[in-house]
Design a protein around this motif. Structure first.
Motif, PDB file in Angstrom:
ATOM      1  N   SER A 100      38.301  11.149 -27.232  1.00 32.69           N
ATOM      2  CA  SER A 100      38.408  12.347 -28.053  1.00 32.69           C
ATOM      3  C   SER A 100      38.968  11.988 -29.423  1.00 32.69           C
ATOM      4  CB  SER A 100      39.324  13.383 -27.368  1.00 32.69           C
ATOM      5  OG  SER A 100      38.846  13.710 -26.084  1.00 32.69           O
ATOM      6  N   SER A 101      39.148  12.998 -30.276  1.00 29.65           N
ATOM      7  CA  SER A 101      39.625  12.803 -31.640  1.00 29.65           C
ATOM      8  C   SER A 101      40.911  11.976 -31.675  1.00 29.65           C
ATOM      9  CB  SER A 101      39.865  14.166 -32.298  1.00 29.65           C
ATOM     10  OG  SER A 101      40.379  14.008 -33.600  1.00 29.65           O
ATOM     11  N   ASP A 127      41.438  15.488 -21.166  1.00 30.52           N
ATOM     12  CA  ASP A 127      40.298  15.429 -22.067  1.00 30.52           C
ATOM     13  C   ASP A 127      39.834  16.801 -22.545  1.00 30.52           C
ATOM     14  OD1 ASP A 127      39.928  12.570 -21.889  1.00 30.52           O
ATOM     15  OD2 ASP A 127      39.139  12.886 -19.872  1.00 30.52           O
ATOM     16  N   PHE A 128      39.935  17.804 -21.672  1.00 29.16           N
ATOM     17  CA  PHE A 128      39.328  19.091 -21.982  1.00 29.16           C
ATOM     18  C   PHE A 128      40.245  20.297 -21.740  1.00 29.16           C
ATOM     19  CE2 PHE A 128      35.818  16.297 -20.634  1.00 29.16           C
ATOM     20  CZ  PHE A 128      34.971  16.397 -21.722  1.00 29.16           C
ATOM     21  N   LEU A 175      29.604  14.696 -32.763  1.00 25.99           N
ATOM     22  CA  LEU A 175      30.569  13.596 -32.850  1.00 25.99           C
ATOM     23  C   LEU A 175      30.587  13.009 -34.251  1.00 25.99           C
ATOM     24  CD1 LEU A 175      32.412  11.525 -31.231  1.00 25.99           C
ATOM     25  CD2 LEU A 175      30.317  10.187 -30.905  1.00 25.99           C
ATOM     26  N   THR A 232      32.315  19.735 -21.904  1.00 22.20           N
ATOM     27  CA  THR A 232      31.067  19.420 -22.587  1.00 22.20           C
ATOM     28  C   THR A 232      30.269  18.403 -21.764  1.00 22.20           C
ATOM     29  OG1 THR A 232      32.158  17.708 -23.916  1.00 22.20           O
ATOM     30  CG2 THR A 232      31.988  19.903 -24.883  1.00 22.20           C
ATOM     31  N   SER A 268      45.284  12.193 -28.938  1.00 20.71           N
ATOM     32  CA  SER A 268      45.220  11.391 -30.153  1.00 20.71           C
ATOM     33  C   SER A 268      46.142  10.191 -30.036  1.00 20.71           C
ATOM     34  CB  SER A 268      45.624  12.247 -31.358  1.00 20.71           C
ATOM     35  OG  SER A 268      45.643  11.467 -32.525  1.00 20.71           O
ATOM     36  N   LYS A 295      33.623  14.282 -28.924  1.00 24.11           N
ATOM     37  CA  LYS A 295      33.918  13.428 -27.774  1.00 24.11           C
ATOM     38  C   LYS A 295      32.721  12.545 -27.466  1.00 24.11           C
ATOM     39  CE  LYS A 295      37.188  16.480 -25.378  1.00 24.11           C
ATOM     40  NZ  LYS A 295      37.301  17.506 -26.440  1.00 24.11           N
ATOM     41  N   ASP A 339      41.120   8.838 -30.740  1.00 23.92           N
ATOM     42  CA  ASP A 339      40.937   7.672 -29.884  1.00 23.92           C
ATOM     43  C   ASP A 339      40.088   6.626 -30.596  1.00 23.92           C
ATOM     44  OD1 ASP A 339      42.372   8.524 -27.647  1.00 23.92           O
ATOM     45  OD2 ASP A 339      40.655   9.592 -26.804  1.00 23.92           O
ATOM     46  N   SER A 388      36.154  13.410 -34.771  1.00 25.15           N
ATOM     47  CA  SER A 388      36.031  14.718 -34.127  1.00 25.15           C
ATOM     48  C   SER A 388      34.956  14.623 -33.056  1.00 25.15           C
ATOM     49  CB  SER A 388      35.678  15.813 -35.145  1.00 25.15           C
ATOM     50  OG  SER A 388      34.405  15.581 -35.716  1.00 25.15           O
TER      51      SER A 388
END
Length: 216
Positions: free
Chosen positions: A63-64, A150-151, A89, A164, A2, A44, A66, A42
């Motif tokens: 991601s959330s 990222d994940f 998304l 994802t 974030s 990606k 960004d 929320s």
């Protein structure tokens, strides 16, 4: 990771519009006029370009918290890349006039925009390093290390990547084919560097070992 905190998001909330996208939906395309700021609430999305030979090259994943489009807005420019949801998304968008007002009256948010620009430069340099190496091992190792931000999340066994993106998109992100990506992940598993759990979960068991492969 974030980039905007809750107070900063509240400051820009007055002028925003909310949008919802399903996995695979196009958010915007290269050549579209950059007339708004996009903030990930929320989910990606991937930012990518199409190469001259028609291949997709992923540049980074948002991601959330960004956001993207700030510098395009300042230049009143076109997007040189495309964006697509890679899971459910939710986005908020902010028009240029509201963006200008917020930037001028909130220096902390202006600094966050500059910080994000620096992060994007660092990610771009990392991408260039991955694409410029001739070692498929280094490409895949560099990608897995990048995907941690990222994940990934820490567990007692190691770092788990809850992905994802599919193998083809992983290949796109690292500059190799889907087949090579699949083969190298299997090899990394045999070496004990990672453990595969289906197609969407990877356990990084030996991060240091992956970092060593970057030197090839």
């Amino acid at each position: 990771m974030s980039n905007l905190d809750s107070d900063e998001i509240d400051k820009i909330a007055e002028g925003v519009k909310n949008w919802y996208f399903k996995n695979g939906d196009k958010v915007f395309s290269a050549g579209d006029i950059a007339d708004r700021l996009f903030i990930v609430c929320s989910g990606k999305m991937k930012i990518y370009k199409n190469t001259v030979d028609g291949r997709e090259q992923i540049l980074y994943i948002l991601s959330s918290g960004d956001f993207i489009g700030a510098f395009n807005l300042l230049k009143e420019d076109e997007f040189e890349f495309s964006a697509e949801a890679i899971e459910e998304l939710e986005l908020s968008t902010l028009a240029k006039e509201d963006f200008d007002r917020i930037i001028l009256s909130n220096p902390r948010i202006t600094l966050k925009v500059l910080e994000k620009a620096y992060e994007r430069i660092m990610k771009a340099e990392s991408l260039v390093d991955r694409l410029s190496t001739n070692s498929a091992n280094a490409k895949v190792a560099g990608l897995l290390l990048t995907l941690i931000g990222d994940f990934g999340h820490e567990t007692a066994e190691g770092i788990v990547l809850e992905l994802t993106i599919n193998r083809e998109e992983m290949g796109s992100y690292s500059g190799i084919s889907r087949e090579t990506m699949t083969r190298k992940l299997k090899t990394f598993g045999e070496l004990g560097l990672i453990e595969l759990d289906g197609h969407k979960k990877i356990l990084i068991k030996d991060k240091r070992g992956l970092e060593e492969l970057l030197k090839e």
